[in-house]
Design a protein around this motif. Structure first.
Motif, PDB file in Angstrom:
ATOM      1  N   GLY A  53      16.412  55.512  28.066  1.00 48.19           N
ATOM      2  CA  GLY A  53      14.366  54.065  28.096  1.00 48.19           C
ATOM      3  C   GLY A  53      13.595  55.338  28.790  1.00 48.19           C
ATOM      4  N   TYR A  54      14.210  55.792  29.931  1.00 50.01           N
ATOM      5  CA  TYR A  54      13.110  56.498  30.468  1.00 50.01           C
ATOM      6  C   TYR A  54      12.733  57.960  29.588  1.00 50.01           C
ATOM      7  CZ  TYR A  54      11.222  60.083  33.340  1.00 50.01           C
ATOM      8  OH  TYR A  54      10.453  61.288  33.706  1.00 50.01           O
ATOM      9  N   GLU A  55      13.376  58.614  28.936  1.00 53.10           N
ATOM     10  CA  GLU A  55      12.931  59.666  28.371  1.00 53.10           C
ATOM     11  C   GLU A  55      11.686  59.021  27.402  1.00 53.10           C
ATOM     12  OE1 GLU A  55      14.370  63.599  26.591  1.00 53.10           O
ATOM     13  OE2 GLU A  55      17.031  62.101  26.752  1.00 53.10           O
ATOM     14  N   TYR A  56      11.809  57.952  26.663  1.00 55.28           N
ATOM     15  CA  TYR A  56      11.415  56.970  25.906  1.00 55.28           C
ATOM     16  C   TYR A  56       9.722  56.322  26.398  1.00 55.28           C
ATOM     17  CZ  TYR A  56       9.532  53.777  22.014  1.00 55.28           C
ATOM     18  OH  TYR A  56       8.217  53.028  21.347  1.00 55.28           O
ATOM     19  N   SER A  57       9.885  56.025  27.626  1.00 54.16           N
ATOM     20  CA  SER A  57       8.967  55.179  28.246  1.00 54.16           C
ATOM     21  C   SER A  57       8.213  55.885  29.409  1.00 54.16           C
ATOM     22  CB  SER A  57       9.993  53.892  28.529  1.00 54.16           C
ATOM     23  OG  SER A  57      10.211  54.526  29.905  1.00 54.16           O
ATOM     24  N   GLY A  58       8.966  56.810  29.572  1.00 54.57           N
ATOM     25  CA  GLY A  58       8.287  57.140  30.744  1.00 54.57           C
ATOM     26  C   GLY A  58       8.217  56.518  32.315  1.00 54.57           C
ATOM     27  N   ASP A  59       8.995  55.143  32.161  1.00 55.77           N
ATOM     28  CA  ASP A  59       9.293  53.922  33.492  1.00 55.77           C
ATOM     29  C   ASP A  59       9.642  54.622  34.796  1.00 55.77           C
ATOM     30  OD1 ASP A  59       9.570  52.029  34.868  1.00 55.77           O
ATOM     31  OD2 ASP A  59       9.413  51.059  33.175  1.00 55.77           O
ATOM     32  N   GLU A  60       9.045  55.130  35.872  1.00 54.62           N
ATOM     33  CA  GLU A  60       9.879  55.506  36.964  1.00 54.62           C
ATOM     34  C   GLU A  60      11.365  54.744  37.173  1.00 54.62           C
ATOM     35  OE1 GLU A  60       9.264  58.278  38.585  1.00 54.62           O
ATOM     36  OE2 GLU A  60       8.495  59.322  36.800  1.00 54.62           O
ATOM     37  N   ARG A  61      10.626  53.277  37.226  1.00 56.49           N
ATOM     38  CA  ARG A  61      12.648  52.291  37.309  1.00 56.49           C
ATOM     39  C   ARG A  61      13.634  52.697  36.341  1.00 56.49           C
ATOM     40  NH1 ARG A  61      12.044  46.724  36.091  1.00 56.49           N
ATOM     41  NH2 ARG A  61      12.764  46.206  38.044  1.00 56.49           N
ATOM     42  N   LEU A  62      13.034  52.935  35.808  1.00 59.61           N
ATOM     43  CA  LEU A  62      14.423  53.510  35.231  1.00 59.61           C
ATOM     44  C   LEU A  62      15.129  54.628  35.173  1.00 59.61           C
ATOM     45  CD1 LEU A  62      12.947  52.596  30.826  1.00 59.61           C
ATOM     46  CD2 LEU A  62      14.906  51.426  32.381  1.00 59.61           C
ATOM     47  N   ASP A 353      25.338  49.345  22.495  1.00 58.85           N
ATOM     48  CA  ASP A 353      24.521  48.725  23.166  1.00 58.85           C
ATOM     49  C   ASP A 353      23.663  50.920  23.027  1.00 58.85           C
ATOM     50  OD1 ASP A 353      24.234  46.211  23.204  1.00 58.85           O
ATOM     51  OD2 ASP A 353      24.029  46.385  25.264  1.00 58.85           O
ATOM     52  N   TYR A 354      24.345  51.681  23.750  1.00 56.61           N
ATOM     53  CA  TYR A 354      23.847  53.337  23.833  1.00 56.61           C
ATOM     54  C   TYR A 354      23.958  53.494  22.786  1.00 56.61           C
ATOM     55  CZ  TYR A 354      24.195  57.985  24.743  1.00 56.61           C
ATOM     56  OH  TYR A 354      23.173  59.009  24.312  1.00 56.61           O
ATOM     57  N   PHE A 355      24.666  53.365  21.820  1.00 57.65           N
ATOM     58  CA  PHE A 355      24.401  54.260  20.659  1.00 57.65           C
ATOM     59  C   PHE A 355      24.236  53.658  19.141  1.00 57.65           C
ATOM     60  CE2 PHE A 355      28.545  56.304  21.709  1.00 57.65           C
ATOM     61  CZ  PHE A 355      28.887  57.123  21.770  1.00 57.65           C
ATOM     62  N   TYR A 356      23.451  52.237  19.747  1.00 61.52           N
ATOM     63  CA  TYR A 356      22.326  51.890  18.670  1.00 61.52           C
ATOM     64  C   TYR A 356      21.129  52.090  19.388  1.00 61.52           C
ATOM     65  CZ  TYR A 356      18.897  47.972  18.024  1.00 61.52           C
ATOM     66  OH  TYR A 356      17.975  47.091  17.143  1.00 61.52           O
ATOM     67  N   LEU A 357      20.900  52.179  21.174  1.00 56.52           N
ATOM     68  CA  LEU A 357      19.564  52.607  21.522  1.00 56.52           C
ATOM     69  C   LEU A 357      19.630  54.193  21.043  1.00 56.52           C
ATOM     70  CD1 LEU A 357      16.940  52.149  22.268  1.00 56.52           C
ATOM     71  CD2 LEU A 357      17.654  52.694  24.225  1.00 56.52           C
ATOM     72  N   GLU A 358      21.320  55.536  20.948  1.00 56.48           N
ATOM     73  CA  GLU A 358      20.560  56.305  20.393  1.00 56.48           C
ATOM     74  C   GLU A 358      19.932  56.477  18.948  1.00 56.48           C
ATOM     75  OE1 GLU A 358      23.012  59.898  19.684  1.00 56.48           O
ATOM     76  OE2 GLU A 358      23.730  59.248  21.711  1.00 56.48           O
ATOM     77  N   ALA A 359      20.646  56.357  18.421  1.00 54.16           N
ATOM     78  CA  ALA A 359      20.356  56.187  16.747  1.00 54.16           C
ATOM     79  C   ALA A 359      19.058  56.065  16.248  1.00 54.16           C
ATOM     80  CB  ALA A 359      21.659  54.497  16.168  1.00 54.16           C
ATOM     81  N   LEU A 360      18.484  55.037  17.018  1.00 55.54           N
ATOM     82  CA  LEU A 360      17.056  54.495  16.677  1.00 55.54           C
ATOM     83  C   LEU A 360      15.607  55.655  17.410  1.00 55.54           C
ATOM     84  CD1 LEU A 360      17.189  50.455  17.847  1.00 55.54           C
ATOM     85  CD2 LEU A 360      16.225  51.598  15.550  1.00 55.54           C
ATOM     86  N   LEU A 361      16.274  56.238  18.681  1.00 49.84           N
ATOM     87  CA  LEU A 361      15.627  57.179  19.497  1.00 49.84           C
ATOM     88  C   LEU A 361      15.294  58.373  18.615  1.00 49.84           C
ATOM     89  CD1 LEU A 361      15.651  56.942  22.803  1.00 49.84           C
ATOM     90  CD2 LEU A 361      13.587  55.799  21.371  1.00 49.84           C
ATOM     91  N   ARG A 362      16.582  58.948  17.373  1.00 51.45           N
ATOM     92  CA  ARG A 362      16.961  60.130  17.261  1.00 51.45           C
ATOM     93  C   ARG A 362      15.400  59.668  15.833  1.00 51.45           C
ATOM     94  NH1 ARG A 362      22.481  63.141  17.014  1.00 51.45           N
ATOM     95  NH2 ARG A 362      21.122  64.701  16.401  1.00 51.45           N
TER      96      ARG A 362
END
Length: 379
Positions: A53-62, A353-362
């Motif tokens: 989430g941080y890599e995609y958004s740059g959100d410091e909270r993440l 959830d993790y692998f779902y988001l990983e696949a989406l981001l790839r």
């Protein structure tokens, strides 16, 4: 479609930071995540979600929440809290190694290398394998390997790259080869687990722990094989690993239900509950992205695998994601943990959830997961 799904997923993850506090999400219970301490094999997936989430958004909270989990894993290693199993790679690849990959933190790197040393304690020299569970010599668990271990091996391959010590890689490759020979059946389906004589290393036989039966095919295990053998190919360039990943992927896709998301086992009798396991499909999708990255487009299976990936991801996003719900804690509905054991069928699974988001981001951004070092300069 992918971008909308990613934005919704990251909004959910950000909301969960306050919901979860210092606890870790485990599996769903009534469409809410059960919270646990950092003492289970699943804890690293929350860390991985935060780093993605941080890599995609740059959100410091993440970012800060992700760093906080790394500190928790450092304390867990120091206190030796429930680390007597082979799932060390799931825990430390997605926390400490992820922080090293994203930020170049030397202290995180050293933590991940220390975790690799802990995993090496599971190596059984007499049999030439990593024992999954239980102490050495255990009369029940001794001699057991399981297919899940393939996703723990990248921590060891990486440790050899970072230290120059070939011992980690040699053990990881030996485990992958033993898994290829004994966990994958002649028809490209798979056993969940296999036993060896603890004294001689001679094969005893295949079985299951979470599938329907010893001769059936637990779908999440098949998915671990797709991704795990592709990763072993990335590190070793052994063509047998790539071929095995491809064959297992073809089998997985050939047995998809009409809606594109698998049941918890491929061989369920009519009277058995037909629970889905969206987490198995998410793992398989992430594995297909990895597999396709190594295949020539002229490969006879390339188009079918690519189409199968698209079909699976469209099904997960359009029919199984919680996107737009507003109060959801998980990203994917209808996952299953251990159906025969009565554990959390038909709910959220944090690894799904993790692998779902990983696949989406790839697929959308080319942001890989944390199974291997990325070839890029650090800031």
């Amino acid at each position: 479609m992918w971008e909308t799904a990613i934005e919704g997923a990251i909004a959910t993850i950000a909301s969960n930071i306050d919901r979860f506090g210092d606890s870790y999400p485990h599996v769903g219970e009534g469409s809410r995540y059960t919270r646990i301490e950092n003492n289970d094999w699943t804890n690293g997936f929350w860390s991985g979600l935060l780093w993605l989430g941080y890599e995609y958004s740059g959100d410091e909270r993440l970012r800060e929440a992700a760093r906080k989990t790394t500190a928790s894993f450092r304390q867990r290693l120091k206190d030796n809290v429930v680390l007597d199993h082979h799932d060390i790679g799931f825990l430390y690849s997605l926390s400490a190694k992820a922080e090293w990959i994203v930020e170049g933190s030397e202290t995180a790197k050293e933590l991940a290398l220390a975790a690799a040393d802990v995993m090496m304690k599971r190596w059984r020299k007499a049999g030439g394998y990593f024992q999954a569970w239980g102490p050495e010599g255990d009369p029940v668990e001794g001699g057991r390997i399981i297919i899940d271990c393939l996703l723990n091996l990248p921590l060891l391959y990486w440790a050899s790259e970072q230290t120059g010590n070939p011992v980690y890689k040699e053990a990881a490759k030996a485990q992958a080869e033993k898994s290829r020979r004994y966990l994958v059946r002649g028809d490209d389906s798979s056993y969940h687990t296999f036993f060896f004589d603890q004294r001689t290393g001679e094969p005893v036989g295949g079985a299951t722990h979470q599938g329907f039966g010893n001769g059936s095919t637990w779908t999440r295990g098949q998915a671990w094989g797709i991704y795990g053998f592709a990763l072993s190919y990335r590190y070793t360039r052994d063509p047998l690993f790539l071929e095995t990943s491809k064959r297992m992927a073809v089998y997985f896709l050939e047995h998809l239900p009409e809606d594109g998301v698998v049941y918890w086992d491929f061989h369920l009798p009519e009277e058995q509950p037909k629970y889905r396991d969206s987490s198995a499909s998410a793992i398989a999708a992430a594995g297909l992205v990895e597999l396709l990255s190594h295949l020539d487009q002229k490969d006879t299976a390339f188009k079918d695998l690519r189409d199968g990936l698209q079909y699976t991801m469209e099904a997960l996003v359009s029919k199984y994601s919680t996107n737009g719900d507003g109060t959801e804690e998980g990203l994917l509905k209808h996952g299953s943990y251990h159906v025969r054991g009565g554990l959390a069928p038909d709910d959220y699974m944090i690894w799904g959830d993790y692998f779902y988001l990983e696949a989406l981001l790839r697929l959308e951004r080319g942001i890989d997961g944390y199974w291997y070092e990325r070839n890029r300069e650090r800031d």
